[in-house]
Structures are given as C-alpha cells and as structure tokens.
Design an enzyme around this catalytic site. Structure first.
Site, PDB file in Angstrom:
ATOM      1  N   HIS A  90       0.862  -1.194   0.000  1.00  0.00           N
ATOM      2  CA  HIS A  90       0.000   0.000   0.000  1.00  0.00           C
ATOM      3  C   HIS A  90       0.899   1.245   0.000  1.00  0.00           C
ATOM      4  CE1 HIS A  90      -2.683   3.152   1.374  1.00  0.00           C
ATOM      5  NE2 HIS A  90      -3.659   2.412   0.893  1.00  0.00           N
ATOM      6  N   GLU A 165      -3.756   2.202  -7.432  1.00  0.00           N
ATOM      7  CA  GLU A 165      -4.100   3.347  -6.595  1.00  0.00           C
ATOM      8  C   GLU A 165      -3.201   4.524  -6.964  1.00  0.00           C
ATOM      9  OE1 GLU A 165      -6.201   2.248  -2.769  1.00  0.00           O
ATOM     10  OE2 GLU A 165      -4.089   1.969  -2.365  1.00  0.00           O
TER      11      GLU A 165
HETATM   12  C1  PEP Z   1      -6.390   3.999   0.179  1.00  0.00           C
HETATM   13  O1  PEP Z   1      -5.585   4.630   0.846  1.00  0.00           O
HETATM   14  O2  PEP Z   1      -6.243   2.787  -0.003  1.00  0.00           O
HETATM   15  C2  PEP Z   1      -7.523   4.701  -0.415  1.00  0.00           C
HETATM   16  C3  PEP Z   1      -7.992   4.264  -1.554  1.00  0.00           C
HETATM   17  O3  PEP Z   1      -8.013   5.766   0.269  1.00  0.00           O
HETATM   18  P1  PEP Z   1      -9.223   6.718  -0.176  1.00  0.00           P
HETATM   19  O4  PEP Z   1     -10.354   5.848  -0.630  1.00  0.00           O
HETATM   20  O5  PEP Z   1      -9.555   7.480   1.058  1.00  0.00           O
HETATM   21  O6  PEP Z   1      -8.709   7.585  -1.284  1.00  0.00           O
END
Ligand code: PEP
Length: 251
Positions: A90, A165
């Site tokens: 992550h 992400e």
């Molecule tokens: C995360 O940190 O995995 C994430 C997706 O956070 P958010 O949904 O708050 O952007």
C-alpha cells in the site's frame, strides 16, 4: 467478463476505529451474492470481525514466519488467525515504511505460500504522474510481482489480486479530493492488464483505489477493466460504503 473477476469491494480502515454498525447483521461489510466484500482492519480488530462473520484481511504482513521483528506480524500468524487476504505495498507502507518493490514481492510470495490472498498495490505519485512517468512506474512496480506469478504459474487466478491506486487521488482524509476520471482509470487498468502474463490477463481482478465513494462508484465500476474498489475514507462512513457495494452489485 470472466467469472473469476467477481466484483470485490475492499474496505481499508487504515489506523482508524471501525465505523459504528460494522459488525451488525445488516452491516454493508458483508458480501452479497454478486459482490465480495472484505475488510482490511487494524490487527487488534480481527477478533470482532471474526465473531461477526466478516471476511477480513491485514493491511501488511512480514514475510518471515517469526523472529526479531519488533512490532510486526507475519503472514503465517495472520493465517493462523483466519485472515483471508493481505495488502502488499500500500502507498502508505511504501512511503512511511520505505517498503521497496523487492520487499513487496517477498511479502506476496510469503502470503501465497501460507494460503493468504495478496492484494498488491501499485500506483504513481503526483510528481511521477505530472512528469508523464506513470507507465514506467507501473512497469517497475509490476516487474518483481510478475516474477512471483511466473514462479507460481499453477496458482489459481482468484488467489492473486492487484489494486491500482494513483497516489495523487488517495483522499488521506480529504473528502473533496477528486478520484481519477473513469476514462483515465479504465485506460490505466487496461494497460496494467496488458502487462500481466498472457494467461492471467483475462482472469486477474484489478481494483481501483483513490477517492472512490458513493457518488462516483457506479461510473468507475462500470468500466470493463475495473473489477472493484479498494476504499479508504468512504469505508469509514457506513452508508456511503453501502452505496459503493450496491453499485458493485448492480454493475
Ligand atoms: C487507500 O488509501 O487505499 C484509499 C484508496 O483511500 P481513499 O479511498 O480514502 O482515497
């Protein structure tokens, strides 16, 4: 859509208290017939989630089975406490714990070897995005992970998941942070899929993470290469999270 790519909505509570109501019988953190829902919780919450019958995962795990690693928990220990899956790499771990691509691949290997499903997180920072380096970064992050998949070539495709992400879209507590547009997210997901080994391209689930919420989930989840969401901020708001799960269910 390949049947192995059932939508998955993964809640990442990070270092927060679980939302009130998360363990009740009508909790949105329970899987529905058409959607898998898993909760990535702070370790000390595992017992509550276990008693409530939720499917839960860890936000990180150490590859070595045991040893002098103060503050860490091993993949093997997680497996013994009935964790189902684990986040590997992550962006919070890459940033605050300097986890490298090679170490993240070691975590994924250890997870697979004890029977946990790794969700390997990849994504570019804002500076990398602005410099047009997104594809290079994704290739660099994926390379050791693809080596792991090649070494485990008989692994069922449902036992390995990716999450894209974009770090610049992660809310970090800012409810007004915009997500990537559905089109941009789709383009990158398709690119990531094309970088996977040929025999896994059609069958690997790739989640989108970065400010997914009730108001934008349906559009993001309608994209053909987005198989679900990794949800941070909105997973702390019960009703907003419910909308995301419902959007996945009616996809
Ligand atoms: C995360 O940190 O995995 C994430 C997706 O956070 P958010 O949904 O708050 O952007």
């Amino acid at each position: 859509m390949h049947p192995n790519r059932k939508p998955l909505i993964a809640a990442n509570w990070k270092m927060n208290d679980p939302p009130v109501g998360c363990y009740t019988s009508d909790s949105p953190f329970r899987s529905l017939p058409g959607v898998d829902v898993w909760v990535f919780l702070p370790f000390i919450e595992w017992y509550g989630a276990h008693n409530a019958g939720l499917v839960y995962g860890a936000q990180c795990g150490r590859p070595e089975p045991q040893g002098a690693f103060t503050g860490d928990i091993s993949m093997l220990m997680l497996k013994h406490q009935h964790f189902h899956a684990v986040l590997c790499g992550h962006s919070d771990r890459r940033h605050f714990h300097q986890e490298s691509d090679a170490f993240i691949a070691e975590q994924a290997t250890a997870a697979l070897e004890v029977g946990l499903i790794p969700i390997v997180c990849i994504g570019e920072t804002e500076a990398e995005h602005d410099a047009g380096k997104t594809t290079d970064v994704l290739k660099r992050q994926l390379k050791p992970v693809i080596d792991v998949l090649t070494a485990h070539h008989s692994l069922p495709t449902t036992h390995f998941i990716l999450a894209y992400e974009p770090v610049w879209a992660i809310s970090r507590g800012d409810p007004n942070k915009p997500a990537a547009t559905a089109k941009d997210a789709q383009d990158i997901h398709a690119r990531i899929r094309s970088l996977l080994p040929k025999d896994r391209q059609a069958t690997t689930r790739i989640l989108y993470g970065g400010s997914m919420k009730g108001s934008n989930a349906a559009e993001l989840l309608a994209q053909p290469d987005i198989d679900g969401g990794l949800v941070g901020g909105a997973s702390l708001k019960l009703e907003d999270f419910r909308k995301i799960v419902e959007a996945a269910e009616s996809r």
